[in-house]
Design a protein around this motif. Structure first.
Motif, PDB file in Angstrom:
ATOM      1  N   LEU A  39       0.339  -1.368  -0.268  1.00  0.00           N
ATOM      2  CA  LEU A  39      -0.223   0.215  -0.195  1.00  0.00           C
ATOM      3  C   LEU A  39       1.211   1.591   0.026  1.00  0.00           C
ATOM      4  CD1 LEU A  39      -2.991  -0.948   2.683  1.00  0.00           C
ATOM      5  CD2 LEU A  39      -3.283  -0.806   0.136  1.00  0.00           C
ATOM      6  N   THR A  40       1.935   0.859   0.933  1.00  0.00           N
ATOM      7  CA  THR A  40       2.892   2.555   1.106  1.00  0.00           C
ATOM      8  C   THR A  40       4.094   2.102  -0.782  1.00  0.00           C
ATOM      9  OG1 THR A  40       4.505   1.105   2.233  1.00  0.00           O
ATOM     10  CG2 THR A  40       2.576   2.387   3.237  1.00  0.00           C
ATOM     11  N   GLU A  41       3.819   1.314  -1.695  1.00  0.00           N
ATOM     12  CA  GLU A  41       4.956   1.628  -2.481  1.00  0.00           C
ATOM     13  C   GLU A  41       4.348   2.518  -3.534  1.00  0.00           C
ATOM     14  OE1 GLU A  41       5.588  -1.328  -6.370  1.00  0.00           O
ATOM     15  OE2 GLU A  41       4.539  -2.144  -4.943  1.00  0.00           O
ATOM     16  N   PRO A  42       3.531   2.862  -3.714  1.00  0.00           N
ATOM     17  CA  PRO A  42       3.814   4.407  -4.437  1.00  0.00           C
ATOM     18  C   PRO A  42       4.244   5.766  -3.929  1.00  0.00           C
ATOM     19  CG  PRO A  42       1.200   3.605  -4.652  1.00  0.00           C
ATOM     20  CD  PRO A  42       1.725   2.812  -3.845  1.00  0.00           C
ATOM     21  N   LEU A  43       4.357   5.659  -2.883  1.00  0.00           N
ATOM     22  CA  LEU A  43       5.596   6.881  -2.501  1.00  0.00           C
ATOM     23  C   LEU A  43       7.096   6.700  -2.422  1.00  0.00           C
ATOM     24  CD1 LEU A  43       5.229   9.125  -0.447  1.00  0.00           C
ATOM     25  CD2 LEU A  43       5.895   8.060   1.162  1.00  0.00           C
ATOM     26  N   CYS A  59      10.807  12.494  -2.631  1.00  0.00           N
ATOM     27  CA  CYS A  59      11.093  11.279  -2.127  1.00  0.00           C
ATOM     28  C   CYS A  59      10.428  11.784  -0.775  1.00  0.00           C
ATOM     29  CB  CYS A  59      12.183  10.810  -2.299  1.00  0.00           C
ATOM     30  SG  CYS A  59      13.484  11.421  -2.588  1.00  0.00           S
ATOM     31  N   ALA A  60      10.256  10.935  -0.305  1.00  0.00           N
ATOM     32  CA  ALA A  60      10.137  10.977   1.246  1.00  0.00           C
ATOM     33  C   ALA A  60       9.982  10.068   2.382  1.00  0.00           C
ATOM     34  CB  ALA A  60       8.254  11.074   0.988  1.00  0.00           C
ATOM     35  N   LEU A 132      -1.053   6.502  -8.255  1.00  0.00           N
ATOM     36  CA  LEU A 132      -0.569   7.452  -7.217  1.00  0.00           C
ATOM     37  C   LEU A 132       0.439   7.021  -7.600  1.00  0.00           C
ATOM     38  CD1 LEU A 132      -2.983   5.586  -4.261  1.00  0.00           C
ATOM     39  CD2 LEU A 132      -2.321   8.309  -4.850  1.00  0.00           C
ATOM     40  N   PRO A 133       1.473   6.921  -7.906  1.00  0.00           N
ATOM     41  CA  PRO A 133       2.915   7.020  -8.161  1.00  0.00           C
ATOM     42  C   PRO A 133       3.518   8.130  -8.905  1.00  0.00           C
ATOM     43  CG  PRO A 133       2.254   4.824  -8.349  1.00  0.00           C
ATOM     44  CD  PRO A 133       0.580   5.094  -8.604  1.00  0.00           C
ATOM     45  N   THR A 160      -4.203   6.401   0.332  1.00  0.00           N
ATOM     46  CA  THR A 160      -3.728   5.329  -0.685  1.00  0.00           C
ATOM     47  C   THR A 160      -5.488   4.143  -0.313  1.00  0.00           C
ATOM     48  OG1 THR A 160      -1.954   4.819  -0.389  1.00  0.00           O
ATOM     49  CG2 THR A 160      -3.055   2.977  -1.681  1.00  0.00           C
ATOM     50  N   VAL A 161      -6.075   4.324   0.887  1.00  0.00           N
ATOM     51  CA  VAL A 161      -7.582   3.523   0.590  1.00  0.00           C
ATOM     52  C   VAL A 161      -8.447   4.319  -0.176  1.00  0.00           C
ATOM     53  CG1 VAL A 161      -8.979   2.357   2.433  1.00  0.00           C
ATOM     54  CG2 VAL A 161      -6.221   2.281   2.908  1.00  0.00           C
ATOM     55  N   ARG A 162      -8.507   5.318   0.815  1.00  0.00           N
ATOM     56  CA  ARG A 162      -9.542   7.213   0.337  1.00  0.00           C
ATOM     57  C   ARG A 162      -9.486   6.981  -1.075  1.00  0.00           C
ATOM     58  NH1 ARG A 162      -9.059  12.605  -0.371  1.00  0.00           N
ATOM     59  NH2 ARG A 162      -6.504  12.155   0.860  1.00  0.00           N
TER      60      ARG A 162
END
Length: 292
Positions: A39-43, A59-60, A132-133, A160-162
């Motif tokens: 779920l956090t892969e797009p960041l 990046c973050a 998202l990415p 991501t969920v929203r």
């Protein structure tokens, strides 16, 4: 069945649904870290300061806020996975409880809704995960030169969920419109007359649910608008089919049918169309008939 039997059946089906969700949630806790990574892969993540500088600040660094945040994140992610993976079980239990009260054609429409609505929702979710990415780096590009982006895991999961839920329901728009048309609520011609307002409304909705990125808004607005016109075309075809089968099907309950007011020649009384009105009557006596 009497009311007590209905309540007993509802209790049993709710118990089965909750048990399925709990079992899947417990199993998902062993894979919670993998789900979080997915779920956090797009960041785009920065593992060192040099990496952040080399990407121009796009990046973050993922962070947890508070001591209990990692545990609560595991529980939330596992529960979300339990709801999604166990969806066939609790949806079937809901269907099995309501199906006996539906007519045959209503059950047919319900199966069609599920067969079409589920793929549309999944396409919307995949589209959000694809977008998202490409949208997040644009947001991170506004970072000040001497600043570092610290994004909490809870925040990126929420986004991501929203986005996935918003995109999934946005792709259900054509299905809702077609169902309204099949139910006789709105005609295809009326839907076509709404196209200007619908295009503006879809653009506003896309701007509200997507990040502050024009490309993301356009990427959502274009397919949803195309689906709207597709639903309009299906509704127009359905209205044409309905008119061919029943010319009065499109009339409302308060609208009168067309009347044929063309004059026609009426046949005369018995004895032929050209006979006198008093032909065949008994003779009058002193100007009066027998009844008088």
């Amino acid at each position: 069945m009497p009311l007590a039997e209905h309540l007993r059946e509802l209790r049993n089906r709710l118990a089965v649904a909750v048990l399925a969700i709990v079992v899947v949630t417990v199993v998902a806790m062993f894979f919670a870290q993998d789900i979080i990574n997915l779920l956090t892969e797009p960041l785009p993540k920065c593992f060192q300061i040099e990496g952040a500088e080399s990407t121009g600040g796009r990046c973050a660094t993922l962070t947890y806020e508070g001591l209990t945040s990692p545990f609560t994140t595991y529980v939330k992610v596992s529960l979300l996975a339990g709801l999604v993976i166990a969806a066939p079980v609790w949806l079937y239990q809901a269907w099995a409880f309501m199906a006996p009260g539906l007519h045959r054609n209503e059950r047919k429409y319900s199966r069609t809704v599920v067969a079409v609505g589920a793929p549309l929702f999944l396409v919307g979710v995949y589209f959000a995960y694809w977008l998202l990415p490409r949208a997040i780096p644009v947001l991170l590009s506004f970072t000040a030169p001497d600043a570092e982006n610290l994004v909490s895991v809870a925040n990126i999961l929420d986004i991501t969920v929203r986005m996935a839920i918003a995109f999934g329901f946005a792709f259900e728009l054509p299905l809702i419109l077609v169902l309204l048309n099949l139910g006789g609520v709105v005609s295809g011609r009326r839907m076509l007359s709404w196209w200007r307002a619908m295009v503006i409304g879809i653009a506003v909705f896309a701007a509200a649910v997507t990040p502050t990125d024009p490309m993301s808004m356009i990427a959502l607005a274009i397919p949803v608008t195309a689906l709207y016109f597709l639903a309009t075309g299906i509704s127009l075809a359905n209205d044409y089919r309905r008119r061919r089968r029943d010319p009065d099907a499109m009339l409302s309950d308060d609208e009168a049918s067309d009347l044929d007011l063309t004059p026609s020649v009426l046949d005369g009384p018995e004895g032929g169309s050209g006979s006198r009105p008093d032909a065949g009557e008994p003779p009058r006596r002193n100007g009066y008939d027998d009844a008088t």
